[in-house]
Design a protein around this motif. Structure first.
Motif, short mmCIF file in Angstrom:
data_model
loop_
_atom_site.label_atom_id
_atom_site.label_comp_id
_atom_site.label_asym_id
_atom_site.label_seq_id
_atom_site.Cartn_x
_atom_site.Cartn_y
_atom_site.Cartn_z
N VAL A 87 49.02 49.34 40.61
CA VAL A 87 48.22 49.79 41.75
C VAL A 87 49.02 49.50 43.02
O VAL A 87 49.58 48.42 43.17
CB VAL A 87 46.85 49.09 41.80
CG1 VAL A 87 46.04 49.55 42.98
CG2 VAL A 87 46.10 49.34 40.51
N THR A 103 46.65 46.40 48.03
CA THR A 103 46.48 44.96 47.87
C THR A 103 45.26 44.70 46.99
O THR A 103 44.47 45.60 46.73
CB THR A 103 46.27 44.27 49.23
OG1 THR A 103 45.04 44.72 49.80
CG2 THR A 103 47.42 44.56 50.17
N ASP A 104 45.10 43.46 46.58
CA ASP A 104 43.99 43.13 45.67
C ASP A 104 42.62 43.24 46.33
O ASP A 104 41.61 43.19 45.64
CB ASP A 104 44.19 41.75 45.06
CG ASP A 104 44.36 40.66 46.09
OD1 ASP A 104 44.51 40.97 47.28
OD2 ASP A 104 44.36 39.49 45.70
N GLN A 147 41.92 45.91 48.56
CA GLN A 147 41.71 47.31 48.94
C GLN A 147 40.95 48.05 47.85
O GLN A 147 40.91 47.63 46.70
CB GLN A 147 43.05 47.99 49.21
CG GLN A 147 43.69 47.53 50.50
CD GLN A 147 45.00 48.22 50.77
OE1 GLN A 147 45.81 48.39 49.85
NE2 GLN A 147 45.23 48.61 52.01
N ASP A 169 41.43 50.75 46.11
CA ASP A 169 42.08 51.21 44.88
C ASP A 169 42.21 50.08 43.86
O ASP A 169 42.01 50.28 42.67
CB ASP A 169 43.42 51.88 45.14
CG ASP A 169 44.33 51.09 46.07
OD1 ASP A 169 43.91 50.04 46.58
OD2 ASP A 169 45.46 51.54 46.29
N SER A 170 42.48 48.88 44.32
CA SER A 170 42.55 47.74 43.40
C SER A 170 41.17 47.33 42.91
O SER A 170 41.00 46.97 41.74
CB SER A 170 43.22 46.54 44.07
OG SER A 170 44.57 46.83 44.33
N ALA A 228 40.22 49.80 40.33
CA ALA A 228 41.02 49.57 39.12
C ALA A 228 40.48 48.38 38.33
O ALA A 228 40.40 48.43 37.10
CB ALA A 228 42.49 49.34 39.49
N ASN A 229 40.09 47.32 39.03
CA ASN A 229 39.51 46.16 38.35
C ASN A 229 38.16 46.50 37.72
O ASN A 229 37.85 46.05 36.62
CB ASN A 229 39.37 44.98 39.31
CG ASN A 229 40.71 44.34 39.62
OD1 ASN A 229 41.55 44.21 38.75
ND2 ASN A 229 40.90 43.96 40.86
N VAL A 237 45.50 44.80 35.50
CA VAL A 237 45.75 45.44 36.79
C VAL A 237 46.77 44.63 37.57
O VAL A 237 46.63 43.43 37.74
CB VAL A 237 44.43 45.58 37.59
CG1 VAL A 237 44.69 46.21 38.94
CG2 VAL A 237 43.42 46.40 36.80
N PRO A 266 48.18 44.69 41.25
CA PRO A 266 48.15 45.23 42.60
C PRO A 266 49.46 44.97 43.34
O PRO A 266 50.33 44.23 42.86
CB PRO A 266 46.99 44.47 43.26
CG PRO A 266 46.92 43.18 42.53
CD PRO A 266 47.36 43.48 41.12
N ASN A 267 49.59 45.56 44.51
CA ASN A 267 50.76 45.38 45.39
C ASN A 267 52.07 45.80 44.75
O ASN A 267 53.13 45.31 45.14
CB ASN A 267 50.89 43.91 45.84
CG ASN A 267 49.74 43.46 46.69
OD1 ASN A 267 49.24 44.22 47.51
ND2 ASN A 267 49.33 42.23 46.50
#
Length: 125
Positions: free
Chosen positions: A45, A48-49, A51, A53-54, A57-58, A76, A78-79
């Motif tokens: 992703v 950042t964790d 945001q 999108d993260s 995703a989680n 997942v 992130p970053n």
């Protein structure tokens, strides 16, 4: 929140399709005796964790684990941690099979494929 659930559902369907296609390509079955085979998937992703999108995703990873009875696990990252923080390298990493899934904006994808460059309404003024 309805949009987030729709996105998560679409990602979940894509994941299940990916697992099914992977199993078909390998000559095995994704579902054995009514249960999923155990598999860990890496999801890159860009955000950042904290945001969206993260977070989505989680949430997607939680849904996959719940609906597969814990047999399918999505980790997942992130970053762009898998690619050292470089979004372009992260996409290349997915292309060569370094990670199984990815969540990237079209602006990042346009670095590799100019046809992906799409102007959105808020940014076109």
């Amino acid at each position: 929140m309805k949009i987030g659930k729709r996105i998560a559902a679409a990602l979940f369907a894509a994941c299940l399709l990916s697992v099914s296609l992977t199993a078909c390509g390998g000559g095995g079955n994704a579902v054995t005796n009514g249960e999923y085979q155990s598999v860990n998937l890496a999801m890159a992703v860009n955000g950042t964790d904290t945001q969206i999108d993260s977070l989505v995703a989680n949430y997607f990873a939680d849904l996959v684990m719940e609906r597969s009875g814990g047999a399918v696990v999505v980790d997942v990252f992130p970053n762009d941690t898998l690619a050292g923080g470089n979004a372009t390298k992260g996409i290349e990493y997915i292309a060569v099979g370094g990670s199984d899934l990815g969540a990237y904006a079209t602006s990042v994808l346009a670095n590799l494929e100019p046809k992906m460059s799409v102007a959105t309404i808020p940014w076109s003024f």
